[in-house]
Design a protein around this motif. Structure first.
Motif, PDB file in Angstrom:
ATOM      1  N   GLU A   1     -31.437  33.942 -12.999  1.00 51.52           N
ATOM      2  CA  GLU A   1     -30.860  33.749 -14.329  1.00 51.52           C
ATOM      3  C   GLU A   1     -31.551  32.637 -15.114  1.00 51.52           C
ATOM      4  OE1 GLU A   1     -26.648  33.187 -14.041  1.00 51.52           O
ATOM      5  OE2 GLU A   1     -26.326  35.187 -13.240  1.00 51.52           O
TER       6      GLU A   1
ATOM      7  N   ARG B   1     -26.266  21.149 -21.324  1.00 49.44           N
ATOM      8  CA  ARG B   1     -25.898  20.686 -19.994  1.00 49.44           C
ATOM      9  C   ARG B   1     -26.552  19.354 -19.620  1.00 49.44           C
ATOM     10  NH1 ARG B   1     -26.096  26.115 -16.840  1.00 49.44           N
ATOM     11  NH2 ARG B   1     -24.022  26.943 -17.264  1.00 49.44           N
TER      12      ARG B   1
ATOM     13  N   ALA C   1     -14.268  25.233  -2.022  1.00 52.18           N
ATOM     14  CA  ALA C   1     -15.219  25.369  -3.124  1.00 52.18           C
ATOM     15  C   ALA C   1     -15.761  26.790  -3.208  1.00 52.18           C
ATOM     16  CB  ALA C   1     -16.360  24.390  -2.926  1.00 52.18           C
ATOM     17  N   PRO C   2     -16.041  27.256  -4.424  1.00 54.90           N
ATOM     18  CA  PRO C   2     -16.684  28.569  -4.571  1.00 54.90           C
ATOM     19  C   PRO C   2     -18.146  28.505  -4.104  1.00 54.90           C
ATOM     20  CG  PRO C   2     -16.410  27.524  -6.718  1.00 54.90           C
ATOM     21  CD  PRO C   2     -15.749  26.631  -5.717  1.00 54.90           C
ATOM     22  N   SER C   3     -18.779  29.671  -3.887  1.00 48.76           N
ATOM     23  CA  SER C   3     -20.138  29.653  -3.357  1.00 48.76           C
ATOM     24  C   SER C   3     -21.091  29.012  -4.364  1.00 48.76           C
ATOM     25  CB  SER C   3     -20.603  31.058  -2.973  1.00 48.76           C
ATOM     26  OG  SER C   3     -20.358  31.947  -4.013  1.00 48.76           O
TER      27      SER C   3
ATOM     28  N   PHE D   1     -21.220  25.781  -4.403  1.00 49.64           N
ATOM     29  CA  PHE D   1     -20.659  24.444  -4.554  1.00 49.64           C
ATOM     30  C   PHE D   1     -20.170  23.853  -3.223  1.00 49.64           C
ATOM     31  CE2 PHE D   1     -20.389  26.477  -8.633  1.00 49.64           C
ATOM     32  CZ  PHE D   1     -20.737  25.491  -9.532  1.00 49.64           C
ATOM     33  N   GLN D   2     -20.356  24.619  -2.134  1.00 48.17           N
ATOM     34  CA  GLN D   2     -19.774  24.180  -0.864  1.00 48.17           C
ATOM     35  C   GLN D   2     -20.318  22.842  -0.357  1.00 48.17           C
ATOM     36  OE1 GLN D   2     -20.672  27.750  -0.911  1.00 48.17           O
ATOM     37  NE2 GLN D   2     -19.227  28.769   0.433  1.00 48.17           N
TER      38      GLN D   2
ATOM     39  N   TYR E   1     -14.334  18.203  -4.044  1.00 48.67           N
ATOM     40  CA  TYR E   1     -14.716  17.430  -5.224  1.00 48.67           C
ATOM     41  C   TYR E   1     -13.620  17.478  -6.277  1.00 48.67           C
ATOM     42  CZ  TYR E   1     -16.344  22.139  -6.598  1.00 48.67           C
ATOM     43  OH  TYR E   1     -16.445  23.479  -6.857  1.00 48.67           O
TER      44      TYR E   1
ATOM     45  N   ILE F   1     -12.300  17.959 -10.108  1.00 41.12           N
ATOM     46  CA  ILE F   1     -12.573  18.629 -11.386  1.00 41.12           C
ATOM     47  C   ILE F   1     -11.647  18.013 -12.425  1.00 41.12           C
ATOM     48  CG2 ILE F   1     -12.151  20.794 -12.632  1.00 41.12           C
ATOM     49  CD1 ILE F   1     -14.454  21.430 -11.178  1.00 41.12           C
TER      50      ILE F   1
ATOM     51  N   GLN G   1     -16.999  18.140 -13.339  1.00 38.14           N
ATOM     52  CA  GLN G   1     -16.698  17.419 -12.096  1.00 38.14           C
ATOM     53  C   GLN G   1     -16.714  15.916 -12.348  1.00 38.14           C
ATOM     54  OE1 GLN G   1     -18.951  18.421  -8.557  1.00 38.14           O
ATOM     55  NE2 GLN G   1     -19.062  20.566  -9.182  1.00 38.14           N
TER      56      GLN G   1
ATOM     57  N   LEU H   1     -25.621  20.319 -10.242  1.00 37.09           N
ATOM     58  CA  LEU H   1     -24.369  21.050 -10.412  1.00 37.09           C
ATOM     59  C   LEU H   1     -24.148  22.013  -9.262  1.00 37.09           C
ATOM     60  CD1 LEU H   1     -23.847  22.241 -14.088  1.00 37.09           C
ATOM     61  CD2 LEU H   1     -22.577  20.515 -12.818  1.00 37.09           C
ATOM     62  N   ARG H   2     -25.169  22.795  -8.977  1.00 34.50           N
ATOM     63  CA  ARG H   2     -24.999  23.776  -7.914  1.00 34.50           C
ATOM     64  C   ARG H   2     -26.359  24.207  -7.399  1.00 34.50           C
ATOM     65  NH1 ARG H   2     -22.628  29.362  -9.827  1.00 34.50           N
ATOM     66  NH2 ARG H   2     -23.555  30.010  -7.873  1.00 34.50           N
TER      67      ARG H   2
ATOM     68  N   TYR I   1     -24.120  18.121 -16.652  1.00 36.92           N
ATOM     69  CA  TYR I   1     -23.271  16.932 -16.796  1.00 36.92           C
ATOM     70  C   TYR I   1     -22.130  16.885 -15.794  1.00 36.92           C
ATOM     71  CZ  TYR I   1     -20.643  20.280 -19.712  1.00 36.92           C
ATOM     72  OH  TYR I   1     -19.990  21.390 -20.179  1.00 36.92           O
TER      73      TYR I   1
END
Ligand SMILES: [Zn+2]
Lengths: 378, 133
Positions: free
Chosen positions: B2, B13, B63-65, B67-68, B73, B75, B89, B111-112, B125
């Motif tokens: 992406e 960002r 955490a979602p994938s 972000f594990q 963390y 939010i 975050q 971020l990820r 950010y």
């Protein structure tokens, strides 16, 4: 939208409801096909002209798009008009609304509205990720936020503003769990006061039982318009006398007031206006409870409870068949479960000569982003 | 993965660049074509200060994938000094507890990790505790 002549009013001929749970042995197409056949059988086997499908996650979890060309075949009606409506948790309600429009306009005579969701096709994490598609991807999910954290953020702010603590959630959650006990199609979670109080926190202040569990499900409703039903049978009908669909900003942080759900308020007001009813005329409320916080904000935004008091539900006829918390939450099908179960409830009440006549049913997509309301009258 | 999307969102960002409506002067974040306040066209870039306060917060344990690595963390909804609220975050907390109204400032962090074979890492950010001026 204006009121319509009662002869054109959509009426419910039959409902088909599969138990919510893990249907490992059947796929999305079979779930949908079975619910449609059950509903048609319940309706006395009229020939359907169209099937409108509510589904939220099939493209991701079942790798299957264009259900309109697939499910009718599995229901035994290959080649009839059909397509999918997607509005996250409100998908089922969106498909139902489409079916109402189709019959009341005279476009078709008999329409089937189907809500179907296959959650357990993948591991839990994939299902969670799919649910998060309902958020604003570029500015919420991409930050590591989820549907559950969005609800927790609002719950935290709510408790802060009204100087409350998380004990207020218990009454709302237990209402749904208790009401689900008599619902044979609910996914049994058997939560009582003791288990509720021992729940682990998922995202503070929300705990495990404050959030509806995702599961497979399919429900369908057969609709026609009143004038097509023989006069002597009209007395037993459940009528759809109003509907309303409204949206707010998809991302929570883009809204002016985070504790007032404008879409919820607008959609309920539009449906009531169309039905020519006031809130005080409603005998039973089916309010979206993907989390306990959804119920609280909805009750306040619609005007059923005062601001800051949406958790005081003591005498309110609310989510009588268990809501999403009590029955389980097959996302895009939940809106159809709400309507099908309340239609049956009104029918039972009617045969018992009881007072429940008017129901307000509301489904939400995203976190208060889309709200679709229907008014049923017996 | 992406990359056109990441490239397109880079300014927002990395540097919290939004817009100022030329008609009603509303500060807008994230930027968009139509001002949410007055409904007229918005297009003038505006650099946000990156300072704000915690409007609400929670912790994510599952955490979602992607972000594990960072789990668990915090939010938060952060209300920026200039008005808009953003979801982000919280970082660099160092054991400090979070509270509604806590002053925070923007920092750029990983971020990820998109987790594909090329291991694309996305930066953007986050907010850390700030000393009040
Ligand atoms: Zn403006």
């Amino acid at each position: 939208m204006n009121r319509i002549d009662h002869r054109q009013q959509p009426v419910i001929l039959g409902t088909g409801i599969l138990p919510i749970g893990q249907h490992w042995e059947i796929s999305l197409r079979q779930l949908g096909g079975r619910a449609v056949r059950m509903a048609l059988q319940d309706a006395g086997n009229p020939k359907p002209d169209a099937i409108y499908i509510g589904n939220g996650l099939g493209t991701i979890l079942s790798h299957q798009a264009n259900l309109g060309a697939l499910i009718p075949e599995f229901a035994g009606y290959p080649g009839i008009e059909s397509c999918t409506f997607e509005a996250a948790g409100a998908s089922g309600a969106a498909a139902f609304q489409a079916a109402c429009f189709a019959v009341e306009s005279g476009y078709v005579d008999v329409a089937v509205a189907l809500g179907v969701e296959k959650i357990t096709e993948c591991e839990d994490r994939a299902a969670e990720a799919a649910m998060n598609l309902a958020l604003n991807y570029e500015f919420e999910s991409s930050q590591g936020s989820t549907v559950k954290t969005e609800a927790a953020l609002i719950a935290q702010r709510y408790l802060y503003e009204w100087h409350l603590n998380r004990e207020i959630f218990q009454r709302v959650a237990l209402n749904s769990y208790q009401n689900a006990r008599e619902n044979p199609n609910a996914f049994a979670r058997n939560i009582d006061e003791k288990t509720y109080q021992k729940q682990p926190l998922i995202s503070a202040p929300l705990g495990l039982y404050d959030i509806a569990v995702q599961n497979d499900g399919a429900a369908a409703i057969v609709l026609t318009r009143e004038e097509l039903v023989p006069a002597e049978e009209r007395d037993r009908l459940i009528r759809v006398s109003g509907s309303g669909n409204a949206v707010a900003s998809l991302a929570l942080h883009d809204r002016h007031d985070l504790l007032y759900w404008s879409a919820v308020a607008q959609s309920a007001a539009a449906a009531l206006r169309q039905a020519d009813l006031k809130l005080s005329d409603i005998d039973t409320f089916e309010i979206w409870d993907g989390t306990v916080m959804d119920v609280i904000l909805s009750l306040e935004s619609i005007g059923i409870c005062q601001e800051g008091k949406g958790w005081q539900i003591d005498s309110l006829p609310l989510n009588v068949t268990g809501g999403c918390l009590g029955r389980g939450n097959p996302l895009g099908a939940s809106g159809m479960y709400q309507i099908a179960e309340i239609a049956r409830f009104l029918q039972t009440q009617k045969s018992k000569d009881r007072i429940h006549r008017n129901a307000l049913i509301q489904a939400i997509g995203g976190y208060g982003a889309t709200a679709i309301t229907h008014i049923l009258r017996s | 993965m992406e990359s056109p999307r990441h490239w397109r969102l880079k300014k927002q960002r990395y540097a919290l660049i939004g817009e100022e409506c030329p008609h009603c002067k509303a500060k807008i974040f994230p930027p968009r074509d139509v001002c949410p306040e007055c409904g007229l066209e918005a297009k003038t870039a505006y650099q946000f200060s990156g300072k704000g306060k915690v409007y609400s917060y929670t912790t994510i344990n599952e955490a979602p994938s992607g972000f594990q690595d960072m789990s668990p963390y915090a939010i938060a909804l952060v209300k920026l000094e200039e008005g808009p609220i953003v979801t982000a975050q919280l970082t660099d907390l160092g054991g400090e507890s979070i509270w509604v109204g806590m002053p925070v400032e923007m920092v750029t962090r990983k971020l990820r990790n998109d987790g594909d074979e090329r291991g694309v890492i996305l930066y953007g950010y986050k907010f850390r505790p700030a000393f009040q001026a």
